[in-house]
Design a protein around this motif. Sequence first.
Motif: not given
Length: 236
Positions: A220-231
């Motif tokens: 879940r922390a990895a998914v949260d990190e993904y959500a904070r990024r801009h692709r």
Amino acid sequence: MEVKNDLPHHIAIIMDGNGRWANARGLPRGEGHRAGAESVREAVETCRQLGVGYLTLYAFSSENWNRPKKEIDSLMKLLERFLRDKLPEMLKQNVRLHAIGRLNMLPASCRKEIDQAIEKTRDNTGLNLILALSYGSREEITDAARRLAAKAVAGEIEPSDIDPSMIDNHLYTAGIPDPDLLIRTSGELRISNFLLWQISYSEIVISPKNWPDFRNADLRAAVDEYARRHRRFGTV
């Protein structure tokens, strides 16, 4: 083009560190693989809860055939047992199983369990669980090139017709969307011949934890990190 992330539709994981986990505890490497099976169960359950569409797990690489025969045999038996024991759970949770790689290299008993699980879950409409077994990305691209070359020789296609979309359709992952998020455990900073074509624009998260210690909160922390990024797809 810049895209704000939300939930990754496809997560791919390089499950690394089972052996180190066991060594740190003075246990045989096989105990690390058995402990890692519980992390697999949690990853599947977490993705199912989050609504992730696809989860690809790097379970056994083409290079892993170079390991000691005793360890390989143990891994194959563990895989068979995992598929046999988890099939009722996959059916109950609406999980559909897929497998990619040079599956013909696996023991017949192992292929039988894989084929049965794939067939029995083929109508499930929830999470797609993809096991990369006897898998290597260079081998995958080589096999795709051979199939395309054979079609060209047979006159079915012109070499000039070959484009990225056609290559996509001849990979083991044909019909499966590219991973949005790639996770590697154990702190190693390399791709290890995994989905080289498909992860061209995947976001990457490295966890310092060995795979048996990587659980629900870590995913879940990895998914949260993904959500904070801009692709960014080739733009500044």
